[in-house]
Design a protein around this motif. Structure first.
Motif, PDB file in Angstrom:
ATOM      1  N   TYR A  96      45.382  28.486   3.065  1.00  0.00           N
ATOM      2  CA  TYR A  96      44.693  29.650   2.513  1.00  0.00           C
ATOM      3  C   TYR A  96      45.421  30.956   2.820  1.00  0.00           C
ATOM      4  O   TYR A  96      45.331  31.917   2.061  1.00  0.00           O
ATOM      5  CB  TYR A  96      43.259  29.720   3.045  1.00  0.00           C
ATOM      6  CG  TYR A  96      42.302  28.852   2.258  1.00  0.00           C
ATOM      7  CD1 TYR A  96      41.982  29.162   0.933  1.00  0.00           C
ATOM      8  CD2 TYR A  96      41.727  27.729   2.823  1.00  0.00           C
ATOM      9  CE1 TYR A  96      41.120  28.372   0.206  1.00  0.00           C
ATOM     10  CE2 TYR A  96      40.857  26.926   2.107  1.00  0.00           C
ATOM     11  CZ  TYR A  96      40.551  27.252   0.796  1.00  0.00           C
ATOM     12  OH  TYR A  96      39.697  26.467   0.062  1.00  0.00           O
TER      13      TYR A  96
ATOM     14  N   LYS B 297      45.515  30.717  -2.324  1.00  0.00           N
ATOM     15  CA  LYS B 297      44.211  30.076  -2.486  1.00  0.00           C
ATOM     16  C   LYS B 297      44.350  28.653  -3.023  1.00  0.00           C
ATOM     17  O   LYS B 297      43.636  27.737  -2.600  1.00  0.00           O
ATOM     18  CB  LYS B 297      43.340  30.905  -3.434  1.00  0.00           C
ATOM     19  CG  LYS B 297      41.943  30.331  -3.628  1.00  0.00           C
ATOM     20  CD  LYS B 297      41.140  31.191  -4.582  1.00  0.00           C
ATOM     21  CE  LYS B 297      39.761  30.581  -4.821  1.00  0.00           C
ATOM     22  NZ  LYS B 297      38.966  31.382  -5.781  1.00  0.00           N
TER      23      LYS B 297
ATOM     24  N   THR C 137      43.059  25.214  -1.133  1.00  0.00           N
ATOM     25  CA  THR C 137      42.134  24.264  -1.752  1.00  0.00           C
ATOM     26  C   THR C 137      42.724  22.861  -1.784  1.00  0.00           C
ATOM     27  O   THR C 137      42.027  21.866  -1.516  1.00  0.00           O
ATOM     28  CB  THR C 137      41.804  24.726  -3.192  1.00  0.00           C
ATOM     29  OG1 THR C 137      41.305  26.067  -3.153  1.00  0.00           O
ATOM     30  CG2 THR C 137      40.776  23.816  -3.827  1.00  0.00           C
TER      31      THR C 137
ATOM     32  N   ASN D 224      41.122  19.586   0.336  1.00  0.00           N
ATOM     33  CA  ASN D 224      40.696  18.310  -0.264  1.00  0.00           C
ATOM     34  C   ASN D 224      41.449  17.120   0.333  1.00  0.00           C
ATOM     35  O   ASN D 224      40.856  16.057   0.577  1.00  0.00           O
ATOM     36  CB  ASN D 224      40.902  18.356  -1.787  1.00  0.00           C
ATOM     37  CG  ASN D 224      39.988  19.366  -2.453  1.00  0.00           C
ATOM     38  OD1 ASN D 224      38.858  19.570  -2.005  1.00  0.00           O
ATOM     39  ND2 ASN D 224      40.454  20.016  -3.506  1.00  0.00           N
TER      40      ASN D 224
END
Length: 407
Positions: A113, A117, A121, A125
């Motif tokens: 991050y 962004k 992400t 995950n």
């Protein structure tokens, strides 16, 4: 891309690269220290110390290579994949879902991050998937790995793992994020200073424009004193009043906090009172009825509308309410639900025939009124139901566009 936009982007890239390189060096050094600690202090002989050793060496090589290829994404993704793989293996061999080393996986998400962004992400995950797989393996009837950390060394291993996680998260990430916060604060302060400087300059421009217009007004007044012809004198006086109506707008913008809009009621009040004093004198029989709510208009609308009101009031004082007769001038401005403005302006004087219009007369005032309505992109009609001359003008607030030049 201009230089001002490019410079902050370059600075952000440098800060990002500096953070990633710094984290790489710290993790490599700690990994090598973990290798020796696990092997010679904690008596861990299987898998775990060699994963630390391999990661420390490979990550140092990865960081040194960045100095040559300067591809930050390649360096970042390489270390992230190695960290994911290494942390997953160490977690599996140090207790699975109960291993304290599992918190290292969270650092990869934080680093993602900090980078972008999208990467944050992505690695979030991936980490969630890895944690679920580690948990599934730990509850399976048959587990293909076991905890290789000796019983007597597990508390120390847990302590070192937590200290490593906290130091990287708080010490490295925290300091750099705080540094980034300070940079943002400096940028914000610099922008506020530039905005204040710009507002000061704009105010100065309005002040100078007002002074220049007043100078023009004074020149017209001086010129009119040397002219005997009454008609020419009146023309100069009318031109002087038009200049003053524009000067008032710039004066109000200069005196107020809002540099883009003016409070229109006070402007119309001041303008109408000035015209009455200028044309009828200080002791007149003119009643002024102004009904304008708390409306603010920008300069592109305020000036042509002010000139329109100037012409209508001037015509009323000169030709509608003649000599020393009593009279009333009414100005009403409202705004409807469709953001359209409605101006009702008129007098109870003698008026003029319906057959007279700006097309059939040589009156400059009437022609100006209609041209100014076109500049406001509005419509104008006469109200013949009342005594005197009354206009109904519909228009919208002109914003960020060039108004058409009257022909």
């Amino acid at each position: 891309m201009n230089r001002q936009t490019k410079r902050p982007q370059e600075q952000r890239f440098k800060d990002k690269a500096k953070l990633i390189v710094k984290i790489n060096y710290f993790t490599s050094i700690f990994s090598l220290l973990f290798f020796f600690t696990c092997l010679y202090v904690l008596d861990i002989k299987i898998v775990i110390p060699y994963v630390f050793l391999a990661f420390g060496i490979l990550n140092l090589i990865n960081t040194f290579l960045y100095r040559y290829h300067k591809n930050l994404l390649l360096t970042y993704n390489t270390v992230s994949i190695m960290t994911l793989a290494g942390a997953s293996v160490i977690t599996l061999y140090s207790g699975g879902i109960n291993s304290p080393f599992i918190f290292i996986l969270a650092l990869i998400v934080v680093a993602g991050y900090v980078t972008t962004k999208s990467y944050g992400t992505l690695y979030l995950n991936l980490n969630l998937l890895i944690i679920v797989l580690i948990y599934s393996q730990s509850i399976a009837d048959f587990s293909f790995v076991s905890n290789v950390v000796p019983e007597e060394s597990r508390n120390i291993f847990a302590l070192l793992s937590v200290l490593f996680s906290v130091y990287l998260l708080g010490g490295v990430f925290g300091k750099n994020l705080l540094h980034a916060h300070h940079n943002l604060y400096k940028t914000k302060t610099a922008l506020e200073e530039k905005i204040n400087e710009k507002e000061t300059l704009i105010k100065e421009v309005h002040h100078r424009v007002k002074n220049n217009l007043q100078t023009v007004s004074s020149l017209l007044s001086l010129q009119s004193r040397n002219i005997a012809d009454k008609e020419v004198k009146n023309l100069l006086k009318s031109s002087q009043n038009r200049v003053i109506s524009m000067a008032m707008v710039h004066e109000m913008l200069y005196l107020r906090e809002d540099l883009s809009k003016i409070e229109y009621r006070s402007y119309v009040q001041e303008l109408a009172e000035y015209l009455i004093r200028s044309i009828k004198g200080t002791s007149s029989n003119i009643t002024l009825d102004i009904d304008i709510p708390d409306l603010k208009l920008n300069i592109d609308t305020a000036i042509p509308l002010g000139l329109l009101i100037n012409e209508a009031v001037t015509n009323a004082l000169k030709y509608g309410i003649v000599d020393e007769n009593k009279g009333e001038i009414r100005i009403k401005l409202t705004k409807d639900k469709d953001n359209e403005y409605l101006l009702n302006i008129g007098d109870n004087g003698v008026g003029f025939p319906e057959t007279v219009s700006y097309k059939t007369t040589q009156s400059l005032g009437l022609k100006l009124i209609h041209n100014l309505v076109r500049q406001l992109q509005g419509t104008i009609t006469r109200d013949f139901s009342k005594k005197g001359t009354h206009y109904i003008v519909k228009f919208k607030n002109i914003s960020n566009q060039i108004a058409p030049v009257p022909r």
